[in-house]
Design an enzyme around this catalytic site. Sequence first.
Site, PDB file in Angstrom:
ATOM      1  CG  ASP A  76      -8.186   0.028   3.446  1.00  0.00           C
ATOM      2  OD1 ASP A  76      -8.776  -0.792   2.722  1.00  0.00           O
ATOM      3  OD2 ASP A  76      -6.797   0.071   3.284  1.00  0.00           O
ATOM      4  CE  LYS A  78      -4.098  -2.044   2.000  1.00  0.00           C
ATOM      5  NZ  LYS A  78      -5.284  -2.123   3.187  1.00  0.00           N
TER       6      LYS A  78
HETATM    7  P1  NAP Z   1       0.844  -3.973   9.498  1.00  0.00           P
HETATM    8  O1  NAP Z   1       1.238  -2.753   9.138  1.00  0.00           O
HETATM    9  O2  NAP Z   1       1.925  -5.089   9.504  1.00  0.00           O
HETATM   10  O3  NAP Z   1       0.644  -3.728  11.309  1.00  0.00           O
HETATM   11  C1  NAP Z   1       0.361  -4.757  12.247  1.00  0.00           C
HETATM   12  C2  NAP Z   1       0.054  -4.115  13.385  1.00  0.00           C
HETATM   13  O4  NAP Z   1      -0.168  -5.533  14.337  1.00  0.00           O
HETATM   14  C3  NAP Z   1       1.292  -3.420  14.347  1.00  0.00           C
HETATM   15  O5  NAP Z   1       0.507  -2.380  14.916  1.00  0.00           O
HETATM   16  C4  NAP Z   1       1.768  -4.599  15.156  1.00  0.00           C
HETATM   17  O6  NAP Z   1       2.575  -4.238  16.340  1.00  0.00           O
HETATM   18  C5  NAP Z   1       0.448  -5.149  15.432  1.00  0.00           C
HETATM   19  N1  NAP Z   1       0.884  -6.620  16.003  1.00  0.00           N
HETATM   20  C6  NAP Z   1       1.362  -7.561  15.300  1.00  0.00           C
HETATM   21  N2  NAP Z   1       1.283  -8.736  15.788  1.00  0.00           N
HETATM   22  C7  NAP Z   1       1.220  -8.473  17.457  1.00  0.00           C
HETATM   23  C8  NAP Z   1       1.074  -9.159  18.462  1.00  0.00           C
HETATM   24  N3  NAP Z   1       1.315 -10.269  18.632  1.00  0.00           N
HETATM   25  N4  NAP Z   1       0.460  -8.287  19.712  1.00  0.00           N
HETATM   26  C9  NAP Z   1      -0.021  -7.199  19.424  1.00  0.00           C
HETATM   27  N5  NAP Z   1       0.159  -6.365  18.368  1.00  0.00           N
HETATM   28  C10 NAP Z   1       0.588  -7.101  17.293  1.00  0.00           C
HETATM   29  O7  NAP Z   1      -0.423  -4.632   9.100  1.00  0.00           O
HETATM   30  P2  NAP Z   1      -1.950  -3.780   8.462  1.00  0.00           P
HETATM   31  O8  NAP Z   1      -1.622  -3.532   7.021  1.00  0.00           O
HETATM   32  O9  NAP Z   1      -1.911  -2.625   9.467  1.00  0.00           O
HETATM   33  O10 NAP Z   1      -3.001  -4.882   8.893  1.00  0.00           O
HETATM   34  C11 NAP Z   1      -3.407  -5.330  10.220  1.00  0.00           C
HETATM   35  C12 NAP Z   1      -4.308  -6.244  10.188  1.00  0.00           C
HETATM   36  O11 NAP Z   1      -5.753  -5.794   9.568  1.00  0.00           O
HETATM   37  C13 NAP Z   1      -4.171  -7.555   9.332  1.00  0.00           C
HETATM   38  O12 NAP Z   1      -4.415  -8.833  10.054  1.00  0.00           O
HETATM   39  C14 NAP Z   1      -4.730  -7.244   8.054  1.00  0.00           C
HETATM   40  O13 NAP Z   1      -5.114  -8.460   7.266  1.00  0.00           O
HETATM   41  C15 NAP Z   1      -6.123  -6.510   8.413  1.00  0.00           C
HETATM   42  N6  NAP Z   1      -6.569  -5.753   7.394  1.00  0.00           N
HETATM   43  C16 NAP Z   1      -7.934  -5.929   7.203  1.00  0.00           C
HETATM   44  C17 NAP Z   1      -8.593  -5.321   6.236  1.00  0.00           C
HETATM   45  C18 NAP Z   1     -10.059  -5.537   5.895  1.00  0.00           C
HETATM   46  O14 NAP Z   1     -10.624  -5.063   4.795  1.00  0.00           O
HETATM   47  N7  NAP Z   1     -10.860  -6.125   6.684  1.00  0.00           N
HETATM   48  C19 NAP Z   1      -8.177  -4.203   5.456  1.00  0.00           C
HETATM   49  C20 NAP Z   1      -6.743  -3.818   5.883  1.00  0.00           C
HETATM   50  C21 NAP Z   1      -6.064  -4.693   6.867  1.00  0.00           C
HETATM   51  P3  NAP Z   1       3.828  -3.447  16.483  1.00  0.00           P
HETATM   52  O15 NAP Z   1       4.275  -2.167  15.620  1.00  0.00           O
HETATM   53  O16 NAP Z   1       4.262  -3.710  17.713  1.00  0.00           O
HETATM   54  O17 NAP Z   1       4.734  -4.428  15.452  1.00  0.00           O
END
Ligand code: NAP
Length: 263
Positions: A103, A67
């Site tokens: 989003d 993205k």
């Molecule tokens: P990202 O940029 O990789 O961010 C991941 C986030 O999760 C960070 O804040 C990370 O914290 C946190 N995290 C990961 N493992 C963790 C744990 N064990 N305990 C606590 N926090 C943890 O990913 P993203 O793009 O933001 O996406 C996040 C989620 O949203 C994904 O699962 C994705 O599939 C979902 N999503 C869904 C949609 C939808 O349309 N439904 C759209 C977009 C995203 P740290 O900073 O500490 O690493």
Amino acid sequence: MKRLAVLGHPVAHSRSPAMHNAALAELGLAREWAYEAIDLAPDEFEPRVRAMATEGLAGANVTVPHKGAALALADALSETAREIGAANTLSFEAGEIRAENTDAQGLLDALPESPAGQRALVLGAGGAARAVVWALLREGADVEVWNRTASRAETLCAELGGKSVEAPDLRTYRLLVNSTSVGLHGEDPFVELPFQASHLEDRHTMVDLVYGDSPSQLLTIAAHVGARRVDGIEILVRQGARSLEIWTGHSAPLDVMRAAARS
Ligand code: NAP
């Protein structure tokens, strides 16, 4: 044939082709438009997308981890994509690449009521959280952000607004949004996130962006206490609907998209 695609990782886009092709069929556009999934590694994203712009692709959704790269290579950006710092929707017109972020509006469309004036806790500080925080602030919510790595929540709030919090008291919030990836691989939210199952109440609206084949643990407990719930598939449908409207100019058939995304 006008081609559309989702570009990214198979885990993140497995439901999008069925959802969009069902919508195109419902709109009577299936002879002219088709939507496919294209897996791209980070190092091939930019050259492949630049080639797509001249090879007849009409538009694309972009998922993790592309993205930011999508935003960087675009010739024209919407204000929303620029402010959030990420793009999930590309349109190709006469060799030009336009970037949008649906989003943020997708989240707002999925909420059961306007978040204006509500206190909201956003969990996470990654790409998804940025769109969530931006959207809720724009609608006038009072937003606090918790992240496992606290410095990232502080940086996000410095850039977008909202206030970072290290030990949130759930009694003070109405809206809770999980935009971490906790739950995606079976992690226990009540170990990884800063509250216990017993802290969820019927006054909360629980939103979980993470989705899978069955309801997440967060949403299961939220249902148990009578809280309102929004799951990640509904948000996927709503952001996809906004993308489809940008590309085709038609109103998206939400029920058809929802059924296809959930099947
Ligand atoms: P990202 O940029 O990789 O961010 C991941 C986030 O999760 C960070 O804040 C990370 O914290 C946190 N995290 C990961 N493992 C963790 C744990 N064990 N305990 C606590 N926090 C943890 O990913 P993203 O793009 O933001 O996406 C996040 C989620 O949203 C994904 O699962 C994705 O599939 C979902 N999503 C869904 C949609 C939808 O349309 N439904 C759209 C977009 C995203 P740290 O900073 O500490 O690493």
